[in-house]
Motif scaffolding. Structure first.
Motif, PDB file in Angstrom:
ATOM      1  N   VAL A   1      14.483 -22.542  37.158  1.00 25.36           N
ATOM      2  CA  VAL A   1      15.849 -23.081  37.097  1.00 25.36           C
ATOM      3  C   VAL A   1      16.399 -22.963  35.678  1.00 25.36           C
ATOM      4  O   VAL A   1      17.556 -22.585  35.477  1.00 25.36           O
ATOM      5  N   SER A   2      15.576 -23.280  34.698  1.00 22.20           N
ATOM      6  CA  SER A   2      16.023 -23.178  33.311  1.00 22.20           C
ATOM      7  C   SER A   2      16.404 -21.739  32.962  1.00 22.20           C
ATOM      8  O   SER A   2      17.455 -21.494  32.347  1.00 22.20           O
ATOM      9  N   SER A   3      15.598 -20.775  33.374  1.00 22.23           N
ATOM     10  CA  SER A   3      15.893 -19.370  33.106  1.00 22.23           C
ATOM     11  C   SER A   3      17.173 -18.925  33.794  1.00 22.23           C
ATOM     12  O   SER A   3      17.966 -18.154  33.245  1.00 22.23           O
ATOM     13  N   THR A   4      17.386 -19.432  35.014  1.00 18.79           N
ATOM     14  CA  THR A   4      18.612 -19.099  35.756  1.00 18.79           C
ATOM     15  C   THR A   4      19.848 -19.543  34.990  1.00 18.79           C
ATOM     16  O   THR A   4      20.802 -18.771  34.816  1.00 18.79           O
ATOM     17  N   PHE A   5      19.843 -20.776  34.501  1.00 13.97           N
ATOM     18  CA  PHE A   5      21.024 -21.293  33.805  1.00 13.97           C
ATOM     19  C   PHE A   5      21.170 -20.723  32.396  1.00 13.97           C
ATOM     20  O   PHE A   5      22.292 -20.572  31.908  1.00 13.97           O
ATOM     21  N   GLU A   6      20.061 -20.373  31.766  1.00 18.81           N
ATOM     22  CA  GLU A   6      20.172 -19.664  30.489  1.00 18.81           C
ATOM     23  C   GLU A   6      20.894 -18.333  30.700  1.00 18.81           C
ATOM     24  O   GLU A   6      21.740 -17.927  29.894  1.00 18.81           O
ATOM     25  N   GLY A   7      20.548 -17.666  31.798  1.00 18.63           N
ATOM     26  CA  GLY A   7      21.184 -16.394  32.110  1.00 18.63           C
ATOM     27  C   GLY A   7      22.662 -16.524  32.405  1.00 18.63           C
ATOM     28  O   GLY A   7      23.416 -15.559  32.313  1.00 18.63           O
TER      29      GLY A   7
ATOM     30  N   MET B   1      24.990 -23.385  44.116  1.00 18.43           N
ATOM     31  CA  MET B   1      26.344 -23.929  44.024  1.00 18.43           C
ATOM     32  C   MET B   1      26.775 -24.085  42.568  1.00 18.43           C
ATOM     33  O   MET B   1      27.880 -23.706  42.179  1.00 18.43           O
ATOM     34  N   TYR B   2      25.896 -24.635  41.730  1.00 20.46           N
ATOM     35  CA  TYR B   2      26.221 -24.773  40.311  1.00 20.46           C
ATOM     36  C   TYR B   2      26.406 -23.395  39.674  1.00 20.46           C
ATOM     37  O   TYR B   2      27.298 -23.192  38.845  1.00 20.46           O
ATOM     38  N   ALA B   3      25.554 -22.448  40.062  1.00 19.73           N
ATOM     39  CA  ALA B   3      25.661 -21.089  39.523  1.00 19.73           C
ATOM     40  C   ALA B   3      26.992 -20.450  39.905  1.00 19.73           C
ATOM     41  O   ALA B   3      27.637 -19.773  39.098  1.00 19.73           O
ATOM     42  N   HIS B   4      27.409 -20.681  41.149  1.00 13.04           N
ATOM     43  CA  HIS B   4      28.692 -20.139  41.614  1.00 13.04           C
ATOM     44  C   HIS B   4      29.843 -20.679  40.779  1.00 13.04           C
ATOM     45  O   HIS B   4      30.750 -19.928  40.393  1.00 13.04           O
TER      46      HIS B   4
ATOM     47  N   LEU C   1      29.718 -21.808  37.697  1.00 15.05           N
ATOM     48  CA  LEU C   1      29.646 -21.227  36.361  1.00 15.05           C
ATOM     49  C   LEU C   1      30.215 -19.811  36.356  1.00 15.05           C
ATOM     50  O   LEU C   1      30.979 -19.423  35.475  1.00 15.05           O
ATOM     51  N   ARG C   2      29.855 -19.029  37.359  1.00 16.88           N
ATOM     52  CA  ARG C   2      30.366 -17.646  37.437  1.00 16.88           C
ATOM     53  C   ARG C   2      31.876 -17.629  37.665  1.00 16.88           C
ATOM     54  O   ARG C   2      32.564 -16.715  37.208  1.00 16.88           O
ATOM     55  N   ALA C   3      32.374 -18.650  38.374  1.00  8.83           N
ATOM     56  CA  ALA C   3      33.812 -18.718  38.650  1.00  8.83           C
ATOM     57  C   ALA C   3      34.609 -19.160  37.427  1.00  8.83           C
ATOM     58  O   ALA C   3      35.845 -19.113  37.439  1.00  8.83           O
ATOM     59  N   GLY C   4      33.908 -19.605  36.393  1.00  3.76           N
ATOM     60  CA  GLY C   4      34.580 -19.999  35.160  1.00  3.76           C
ATOM     61  C   GLY C   4      35.180 -21.385  35.174  1.00  3.76           C
ATOM     62  O   GLY C   4      35.973 -21.725  34.291  1.00  3.76           O
ATOM     63  N   VAL C   5      34.802 -22.234  36.156  1.00  2.10           N
ATOM     64  CA  VAL C   5      35.374 -23.581  36.223  1.00  2.10           C
ATOM     65  C   VAL C   5      34.429 -24.628  35.616  1.00  2.10           C
ATOM     66  O   VAL C   5      34.750 -25.818  35.594  1.00  2.10           O
ATOM     67  N   VAL C   6      33.272 -24.186  35.153  1.00  2.25           N
ATOM     68  CA  VAL C   6      32.349 -25.034  34.398  1.00  2.25           C
ATOM     69  C   VAL C   6      32.076 -24.335  33.077  1.00  2.25           C
ATOM     70  O   VAL C   6      31.796 -23.132  33.047  1.00  2.25           O
ATOM     71  N   ASN C   7      32.164 -25.084  31.992  1.00  2.20           N
ATOM     72  CA  ASN C   7      31.961 -24.527  30.653  1.00  2.20           C
ATOM     73  C   ASN C   7      30.477 -24.566  30.300  1.00  2.20           C
ATOM     74  O   ASN C   7      29.900 -25.647  30.174  1.00  2.20           O
ATOM     75  N   PRO C   8      29.829 -23.403  30.129  1.00  2.00           N
ATOM     76  CA  PRO C   8      28.394 -23.407  29.843  1.00  2.00           C
ATOM     77  C   PRO C   8      28.058 -23.938  28.449  1.00  2.00           C
ATOM     78  O   PRO C   8      26.943 -24.397  28.211  1.00  2.00           O
TER      79      PRO C   8
ATOM     80  N   GLU D   1      17.557 -15.379  46.215  1.00  2.00           N
ATOM     81  CA  GLU D   1      18.767 -14.575  45.990  1.00  2.00           C
ATOM     82  C   GLU D   1      19.303 -14.797  44.580  1.00  2.00           C
ATOM     83  O   GLU D   1      19.766 -13.853  43.926  1.00  2.00           O
ATOM     84  N   GLU D   2      19.251 -16.045  44.098  1.00  2.00           N
ATOM     85  CA  GLU D   2      19.673 -16.314  42.723  1.00  2.00           C
ATOM     86  C   GLU D   2      18.749 -15.629  41.724  1.00  2.00           C
ATOM     87  O   GLU D   2      19.201 -15.129  40.681  1.00  2.00           O
ATOM     88  N   ALA D   3      17.465 -15.597  42.030  1.00  2.00           N
ATOM     89  CA  ALA D   3      16.513 -14.919  41.153  1.00  2.00           C
ATOM     90  C   ALA D   3      16.839 -13.434  41.027  1.00  2.00           C
ATOM     91  O   ALA D   3      16.783 -12.858  39.933  1.00  2.00           O
TER      92      ALA D   3
END
Length: 384
Positions: free
Chosen positions: A46-52, A85-88, A90-97, A370-372
């Motif tokens: 999970v940490s690697s996913t969000f770092e990416g 869902m959180y990844a989506h 972030l990709r949509a740009g509505v959450v600031n990483p 799929e996220e991986a």
């Protein structure tokens, strides 16, 4: 495009899932319908996913710990199943990483926190840190948060306060999920009521309860498992009673205790949204269905130093131990083996799953695989 490692991982997963999730693989329990994973492995993934996805390493690790801890504590509705869902978002740009969180002290014991639309886990953790600092010097510390996002289990922040021996209240608002009492349309959030109080040797108070009859995340899980939800839990978009978890999830989730639960949900919106300057009155955007803009979730975080009215923190803990001992000495109702403190079942689950592994449903594993692949990283192997 996937890396060679990613393609290999996909091939391995297809082979594994073809056996494991049909109940004939040794990693899979056909009776329980899940595979188990080491918590540490899930945290790394999970940490690697969000770092990416752009989060700083420290923030990604924090989010990962919160999500995996939810699964460890048998709160799967707030666990790793929410990563896609959180990844989506972030990709949509509505959450600031990489939010520039701004803290403004508004009174001797209060501060206003602008979360800059960052991950709610990161924003709320910072807000709790500020509330703790104020409470240490002022006796009481209050943080009002706006421009945040969904922050997962409220218990995370109660536990954070307990690490500093603080009594705490943690409130948040959320997107419309339940109606005002007598209404047929969702307006108020399924906002949890959370509180904590430290103890000495006994289990502390770790209260984290939704204002709905059943947590919304559990509605999704029951639908995924093919289970009907109980009667009196939710209504569909047209205000009709339903036992379909997803119909209730996208429709109306009913408050616990009727008018009482609806009133508490209203209080959560007043304190977390209206008071803090965040979205309120149905203006918080949906976590799942709205990527037109940031959510603007609000949080209300209060810390109280335990020695505020007593000679010492230890005196408070001793009194808590006495209270817990009295509670546990009460005769048990029929079918009950032991009187437990709020949060104690979750602590028992966490201890067990730390040893035996985190159970994940087949469809959750598939979505994480799929996220991986999207991230070009490996998903961990299940425990044998």
């Amino acid at each position: 495009k996937h890396s060679p490692e990613g393609l290999l991982q996909l091939a391995m997963f297809r082979t594994w899932s073809a056996t494991a999730f049909r109940g004939v693989g040794r990693q899979f329990s056909s009776k329980a319908g899940h595979a188990r994973f080491r918590a540490e492995d899930l945290q790394v993934f999970v940490s690697s996913t969000f770092e990416g996805l752009g989060l700083p390493k420290e923030d990604a690790g924090l989010v990962a710990r919160c999500l995996v801890q939810a699964d460890l504590r048998n709160q799967a509705g707030h666990g790793v199943q929410r990563v896609p869902m959180y990844a989506h978002r972030l990709r949509a740009g509505v959450v600031n990483p990489k939010p520039d969180i701004h803290v403004e002290q508004t009174a001797a014991s209060a501060c206003r926190v602008n979360g800059d639309d960052g991950m709610g886990f990161v924003v709320a953790t910072r807000a709790m840190e500020e509330a703790i600092k104020l409470a240490k010097t002022q006796g009481v510390g209050l943080a009002g948060v706006h421009r945040s996002t969904h922050f997962g289990c409220s218990a995370h922040y109660v536990l954070q306060a307990l690490e500093s021996d603080m009594v705490s209240l943690v409130f948040t608002n959320s997107s419309p999920a339940l109606p005002p009492f007598g209404g047929a349309k969702a307006l108020l959030g399924a906002s949890p009521f959370a509180a904590g109080a430290p103890s000495g040797q006994a289990h502390p108070l770790v209260l984290d309860m939704s204002t709905t009859v059943i947590a919304r995340g559990k509605l999704r899980l029951m639908h995924q498992r093919g289970e009907l939800i109980p009667e009196g839990v939710g209504m569909d978009r047209e205000g009709r009673p339903t036992r379909d978890g997803m119909e209730a999830f996208h429709g109306v989730t009913l408050p616990f205790g009727g008018a009482k639960g609806a009133a508490i949900a209203l209080l959560m919106d007043i304190l977390s949204g209206l008071l803090t300057g965040a979205g309120f009155a149905g203006k918080v955007r949906s976590l799942y269905n709205d990527t037109d803009g940031p959510q603007d979730v609000g949080h209300f975080i209060l810390c109280i130093r335990p020695d505020l009215f007593l000679p010492s923190t230890q005196a408070f803990k001793d009194r808590m131990d006495e209270l817990v001992a009295v509670l546990k000495s009460q005769p048990c109702a029929e079918g009950v083996d032991e009187v437990l403190m709020p949060g104690e079942p979750e602590s028992l689950a966490e201890a067990d799953r730390t040893r035996s592994g985190v159970p994940l449903q087949a469809d959750v594993v598939t979505s994480l695989q799929e996220e991986a692949l999207k991230a070009g990283i490996c998903f961990p192997e299940p425990l044998s």
